[in-house]
Scaffold this motif. Structure first.
Motif, short mmCIF file in Angstrom:
data_model
loop_
_atom_site.label_atom_id
_atom_site.label_comp_id
_atom_site.label_asym_id
_atom_site.label_seq_id
_atom_site.Cartn_x
_atom_site.Cartn_y
_atom_site.Cartn_z
N ARG A 174 0.57 3.39 10.96
CA ARG A 174 0.04 2.99 12.26
C ARG A 174 -1.45 3.35 12.37
N GLU A 175 -1.80 4.54 11.91
CA GLU A 175 -3.16 5.02 12.08
C GLU A 175 -4.13 4.42 11.08
N CYS A 176 -3.66 4.15 9.86
CA CYS A 176 -4.54 3.61 8.81
C CYS A 176 -3.71 2.69 7.91
N PRO A 177 -3.40 1.48 8.37
CA PRO A 177 -2.44 0.61 7.67
C PRO A 177 -2.82 0.26 6.24
N MET A 178 -4.11 0.12 5.94
CA MET A 178 -4.51 -0.29 4.59
C MET A 178 -4.53 0.87 3.61
N LEU A 179 -4.35 2.09 4.10
CA LEU A 179 -4.38 3.26 3.23
C LEU A 179 -3.30 3.18 2.16
N PHE A 180 -2.09 2.83 2.55
CA PHE A 180 -0.98 2.78 1.60
C PHE A 180 -1.04 1.53 0.74
N VAL A 181 -1.61 0.45 1.27
CA VAL A 181 -1.78 -0.77 0.47
C VAL A 181 -2.73 -0.49 -0.69
N SER A 182 -3.85 0.16 -0.40
CA SER A 182 -4.82 0.47 -1.45
C SER A 182 -4.22 1.45 -2.47
N ALA A 183 -3.44 2.40 -1.97
CA ALA A 183 -2.82 3.37 -2.87
C ALA A 183 -1.80 2.70 -3.79
N ALA A 184 -1.04 1.74 -3.26
CA ALA A 184 -0.04 1.03 -4.07
C ALA A 184 -0.71 0.20 -5.15
N LEU A 185 -1.78 -0.53 -4.78
CA LEU A 185 -2.48 -1.35 -5.78
C LEU A 185 -3.10 -0.49 -6.86
N HIS A 186 -3.70 0.62 -6.45
CA HIS A 186 -4.32 1.50 -7.44
C HIS A 186 -3.28 2.12 -8.35
N SER A 187 -2.11 2.43 -7.79
CA SER A 187 -1.03 3.02 -8.60
C SER A 187 -0.52 2.02 -9.62
N VAL A 188 -0.42 0.75 -9.23
CA VAL A 188 0.01 -0.30 -10.18
C VAL A 188 -0.95 -0.36 -11.36
N LEU A 236 -12.61 -0.76 -8.93
CA LEU A 236 -12.87 -1.37 -7.64
C LEU A 236 -11.84 -0.94 -6.59
N VAL A 237 -10.57 -1.04 -6.99
CA VAL A 237 -9.50 -0.64 -6.07
C VAL A 237 -9.57 0.86 -5.81
N GLY A 238 -9.96 1.62 -6.85
CA GLY A 238 -10.08 3.07 -6.68
C GLY A 238 -11.13 3.45 -5.66
N ARG A 239 -12.26 2.73 -5.66
CA ARG A 239 -13.31 3.01 -4.67
C ARG A 239 -12.84 2.67 -3.26
N TRP A 240 -12.11 1.56 -3.15
CA TRP A 240 -11.56 1.16 -1.85
C TRP A 240 -10.59 2.23 -1.34
N LYS A 241 -9.71 2.66 -2.24
CA LYS A 241 -8.73 3.69 -1.89
C LYS A 241 -9.43 5.00 -1.51
N GLN A 242 -10.44 5.36 -2.28
CA GLN A 242 -11.15 6.62 -2.02
C GLN A 242 -11.86 6.59 -0.67
#
Length: 664
Positions: A30-44, A93-99
């Motif tokens: 709820r507070e930061c919806p894209m946080l987990f999306v970026s983490a999932a992509l970076h984990s993949v 790129l995804v790592g910078r977004w996630k960070q």
């Protein structure tokens, strides 16, 4: 035995663990919806990128060990380098977004706590148990990193390990399908389903053992939470003292730095160092568990190497595939162990999550009311205390007992009494920071609990004794609080008023200037080139102006005047002023207050004489009330006793020198 049973009962069930972690994930979503999306992509990407290298390296090694065709070797090298470059670019790129998203997590957590503190009932925010709970939460976050931040780490790790397992499964499935040729002799036993099942069970057991041992070690770390609590609290308290500019002089004159350091060293686990309970456990069971966990993972690696090398020796596959299979099956085990570790840590972390949600779930029990406070241009607001008694939560003694008092509209009321007599409690009840335990407080004949809470607060302008100013402009300090009151603004959720504004364009600058001048800051303001835009203090701006205690108090008075509420409450408003400045304030008091009803709290009885009525509090009750001359004439009265106690510090010839600004 009983204590152990009690401890077991307090342990969270897996159902509770799942519920707490689920709630924490939803909170972050709820507070930061894209946080987990970026983490999932970076984990993949982080999980699958190494497999690209493993797969193409294996093909390259097979070709080198086989026909060594130049065109095929060239193709594999180009494919390997291209795939690596693209994969690592995407990962970066995804790592910078996630960070970037993860970097605000700490501040988001502080905002969450601050918002809760500001929206909870004052009585709950003022309760020592609330701050004790908050202190424990901060301690665990600072000491071990437990809390809501761990949820993100666990999610990221879980995603990474799950994708690692999936990728490893694809790379290693052929390891068990490719048989050892019959001519390999005794090595054909590696083809036996029973042997493979036994091998899988051994590897699974070792894989499970390693994270289980690590979890047990982490649980032993958490057992030191209570012993570390006091030490961490004293440590951070003392360290904060050393950084405060306003304490710098006292630190040097009275060597409080030495006291602070000695206090830190006196705490057991800081003083004892390597002999502390935590250190002894690290050399004992805790250290053994961590060491055994690492040893178990190494044992697994040895088993994998032995199995893969034996199959390659038997001719089941080429040399190049050895790298692929060892890397794949090791990654599978690492991923599986990582999943189990996350589950174990999630259980340990759930105890902290429970505390966090206990804090966030502190209910607002104070009734907010729904009646609209009548807007009266004549300021005819009559407040009455009717048999009011009050006892602070979790205490037995009465702070106020059977107080009955009616405010006369437009008059000046002074409230005096010794420390602990109930003056501050009286003001807290009047401003509805607390509700009475018994009796009722009426505004124009209606119980104040029935009025809209924020609108009722707008009836009062208050200068508290411990008032606070912000390191922003003078205009912001003076005018900002009024905007919420004018708009019915509210920081509470649930539709209780429109959202409070802090837009300087809404300020009435001319009105602000008048209030600052009436508060006695005319010369100060005239000497500032930036005028109302002068920044106060230096915390946020090096060009900020440092205020003296008296100047700050005058700004607080100006703020209360700008608020322009029908009631003005002054709690020791001149405590930091010199006698001359105090005299100036009081001689203009009627002009400052205007047609508003004023309540004035002071320990300096000489400064109360201008008031229409004086109320003397003693041990929670009203002992006397009347004008200065009447109360002073009462033999054996409390007011006369207090007056005489103060009068001895002034000359007999001129007992009012304080009021005249000539302290002897």
């Amino acid at each position: 035995m009983k204590s152990k049973k009690k401890e077991k009962k307090k342990e969270l069930s897996w159902r509770e663990v799942f519920s707490l972690n689920k709630r924490a994930v939803l909170l972050w979503c709820r507070e930061c919806p894209m946080l987990f999306v970026s983490a999932a992509l970076h984990s993949v990407l982080e999980a699958l990128v190494p497999y690209l290298t493993l797969y193409f390296s294996a093909r390259l090694l097979d070709e080198l060990a086989g026909l060594r065709r130049p065109e095929l070797l060239q193709r594999w090298v180009i494919v390997l380098l291209t795939a690596d470059a693209v994969a690592y670019l995407l990962k970066a790129l995804v790592g910078r977004w996630k960070q970037a998203l993860a970097s605000v997590m700490y501040y988001q957590g502080e905002v969450r706590i601050s918002r809760k503190l500001l929206t909870m009932d004052f009585c709950a925010a003022d309760d020592a148990s609330t701050h004790e709970l908050l202190s424990r939460i901060h301690q665990r976050e600072m000491w071990s990193g437990w809390g809501l931040g761990k949820i993100y780490e666990h999610f990221e790790c879980l995603m990474k390990e799950m994708f690692r397992i999936a990728g490893a499964a694809v790379l290693t499935v052929s390891l068990f399908r490719l048989p050892v040729p019959e001519q390999a002799g005794w090595l054909t036993v590696l083809n036996s389903p029973l042997f493979i099942l036994l091998l899988v069970l051994v590897m699974a057991g070792v894989t499970i053992l390693s994270p289980w041992l690590a979890t047990m070690a982490e649980m032993r770390v958490m057992k030191h939470d209570e012993t570390q609590k006091l030490g961490n609290r004293i440590y951070f308290f003392c360290m904060d003292l050393f950084r405060q500019e306003r304490r710098a002089s006292d630190m040097r004159i009275y060597r409080q730095d030495v006291y602070g350091i000695e206090k830190i060293e006196q705490v057991a686990d800081f003083k004892n160092g390597i002999n502390s309970g935590m250190a002894r456990d690290a050399r004992g069971w805790m250290g053994c568990l961590f060491a055994l966990s690492a040893a178990a993972s190494r044992l697994f690696l040895g088993v994998v190497y032995l199995f893969v090398c034996l199959k390659a020796w038997g001719g089941a596959f080429g040399v190049g595939a050895v790298t692929q299979y060892i890397g794949g099956i090791t990654a599978f085990s690492t991923g599986f162990a990582g999943v189990l570790k996350v589950i174990g840590e999630a259980r340990v972390n759930s105890d902290t999550l429970k505390m966090i949600f206990e804090f966030l779930d502190i209910p607002n029990e104070m009734y907010q009311g729904s009646l609209t406070v009548e807007k009266r241009s004549d300021r005819k607001y009559e407040v009455e205390f009717r048999n009011v008694s009050f006892r602070y939560p979790n205490t037995e003694s009465w702070a106020l007992k059977n107080v009955s008092l009616k405010f006369k509209v437009g008059e000046r009321l002074a409230v005096v009494g010794q420390n602990g007599s109930g003056k501050t409690t009286f003001i807290k009840l009047l401003c509805r920071l607390y509700d009475p335990t018994e009796g009722e407080i009426l505004l124009n004949g209606i119980d104040i609990r029935k009025y809209n809470y924020q609108e009722y607060l707008g009836v009062f302008s208050v200068v508290f004794q411990d008032f606070q100013l912000l390191a922003v402009s003078l205009l912001d300090n003076v005018a900002a609080g009024s905007i919420a009151a004018d708009t019915g603004g509210s920081v509470r959720k649930g539709g209780r008023g429109r959202k409070a504004s802090w837009n300087s364009q809404d300020y009435d600058r001319e009105r602000a200037v008048r209030c600052v001048e009436r508060a006695g800051l005319s010369d100060w303001l005239a000497a500032r080139p930036e005028g109302l835009d002068t920044i106060l203090f230096k915390e946020l701006d090096d060009k900020g102006v440092q205020l003296s205690g008296g100047e700050a108090q005058k700004v607080a008075i100006a703020r209360s005047l700008y608020h322009d509420a029908p009631f003005i409450i002054l709690d020791e408003p001149t405590a930091a002023l010199d006698p001359v400045a105090e005299y100036e304030i009081y001689t203009k008091f009627n002009e400052i207050v205007g047609d508003r009803t004023a309540v004035y709290i002071s320990h300096r009885l000489a400064s109360c004489r201008f008031c229409d009525e004086i109320v003397v509090f003693h041990e929670g009750s009203i002992l006397q009330r009347g004008k200065h001359e009447t109360l002073l004439a009462q033999e054996g009265g409390k007011y006369r006793e207090l007056w005489n106690a103060q009068a001895q510090y002034y000359t007999k010839e001129q007992p009012d020198l304080l009021f005249q600004g000539k302290c002897v």
